[in-house]
Design a protein around this motif. Structure first.
Motif, PDB file in Angstrom:
ATOM      1  N   ARG A 193      53.725  38.476 -27.955  1.00  0.00           N
ATOM      2  CA  ARG A 193      52.480  39.135 -28.366  1.00  0.00           C
ATOM      3  C   ARG A 193      52.328  40.544 -27.774  1.00  0.00           C
ATOM      4  NH1 ARG A 193      48.139  36.118 -30.609  1.00  0.00           N
ATOM      5  NH2 ARG A 193      48.526  33.882 -30.838  1.00  0.00           N
ATOM      6  N   GLU A 231      52.432  44.388 -27.418  1.00  0.00           N
ATOM      7  CA  GLU A 231      52.442  45.416 -28.460  1.00  0.00           C
ATOM      8  C   GLU A 231      53.768  46.154 -28.497  1.00  0.00           C
ATOM      9  OE1 GLU A 231      49.145  48.055 -28.269  1.00  0.00           O
ATOM     10  OE2 GLU A 231      47.633  46.465 -28.403  1.00  0.00           O
ATOM     11  N   SER A 232      54.350  46.405 -27.331  1.00  0.00           N
ATOM     12  CA  SER A 232      55.617  47.132 -27.264  1.00  0.00           C
ATOM     13  C   SER A 232      56.498  46.506 -26.198  1.00  0.00           C
ATOM     14  CB  SER A 232      55.363  48.601 -26.927  1.00  0.00           C
ATOM     15  OG  SER A 232      56.587  49.282 -26.683  1.00  0.00           O
TER      16      SER A 232
END
Length: 308
Positions: free
Chosen positions: A229, A231-232
């Motif tokens: 999960r 983001e990056s």
């Protein structure tokens, strides 16, 4: 499809009841009952127990490294967070230490449901951070520290690598063995394809998540619980990801490896055909387990040699 060797091994073992059908203590005793199947190597090692950052650990050191500042793997054992311990993964840690010629520090992290998320992650992170920041007290080279784990331990290793991204000195590698990386089973075809797999079922994973993160586990968007999960994934340490063909967790492991590559993180990924979760513990009884150990040893050695 399982290999003949894997089928024979599993067929010779007593059947295990579904995790949710028995109580926690019975599940813990059941996993510990398998310890004789995880035969330890014969070679001598220096083994000690103590506390790092207040967390119990067991350390493994080849005799030739006594008193020497050495590279180190901090290891988080598997067992669905709630099961497993230093003893269930003792043989694997011994073999990794001997093969990679390094110190292995196995973390006896707090377990759910007595200590729910994020206690286990906090403990693993605390140990890794202490090893990086206080290497002299452990005879460890702070520039040569890798985090590793299998199954739920692979989850803890990946989440720790994310937590410590940008640390100084940085982690040099993350070794993720059959890791749990997402809490959205519906996203991954392998969860349906191998929902009733021998070794680990979809319902077993639901039980594990319930112990670790409570009944609403699938709604938790924190990458500490589900590293997928994030983001990056840019800026994370190089990685090795191992998956098993007949494992509900297969696709999320391979999906995470793909995301690491897309983020520019040098990553090696291998699927072991004909294997189950957690086949890697059965060295030397399974040829695939021996191959997996050899791969892990080679990758760790390669990373340490490159970073020296």
């Amino acid at each position: 499809m399982l290999s003949q060797e894997a089928e024979e091994l599993l067929g010779a073992m007593p059947p295990r009841p579904p995790r949710a059908s028995v109580d926690l203590d019975t599940n813990r005793r059941g996993l510990r009952a398998q310890i004789p199947a995880f035969a330890p190597p014969d070679e001598p090692l220096l083994v000690g127990e103590g506390l790092i950052a207040g967390v119990p650990v067991r350390s493994y050191r080849p005799p030739a490294l006594e008193g020497v500042t050495a590279p180190c793997v901090v290891y988080a054992h598997g067992g669905g967070w709630a099961l497993g311990d230093l003893d269930t993964h003792d043989s694997w840690c011994r073999r990794l230490s001997l093969g990679a010629d390094c110190v292995v520090i196995s973390v006896d992290y707090r377990q759910p449901p007595e200590h729910p998320y994020p206690a286990a992650l906090d403990d693993v992170t605390a140990v890794v951070r202490a090893v990086l920041s206080n290497p002299d007290s452990h005879d460890v080279d702070p520039d040569l520290v890798c985090v590793a784990g299998d199954s739920a331990g692979g989850n803890l290793a990946a989440a720790t690598a994310q937590r410590l991204a940008g640390s100084s000195p940085p982690l040099v590698h993350q070794l993720l063995i059959l890791p749990v990386l997402d809490n959205r089973p519906e996203r991954w075809p392998s969860y349906q394809e191998h929902a009733e797999a021998l070794g680990l079922t979809r319902d077993d994973m639901v039980w594990y998540f319930e112990q670790y993160a409570g009944p609403r586990w699938s709604e938790v968007a924190d990458p500490g619980l589900a590293p997928m999960r994030a983001e990056s994934l840019a800026g994370l340490p190089t990685a090795t990801v191992l998956t098993a063909e007949c494992d509900p967790l297969r696709d999320e492991g391979e999906g995470y490896a793909a995301r690491l590559v897309e983020a520019g993180v040098p990553t090696a990924m291998r699927r072991f055909v004909g294997t189950f979760h957690p086949f890697t513990l059965y060295v030397p009884r399974l040829e695939a387990a021996v191959e997996a150990l050899d791969l892990c040893v080679a990758r760790v050695r390669e990373v340490f040699a490159r970073e020296r």
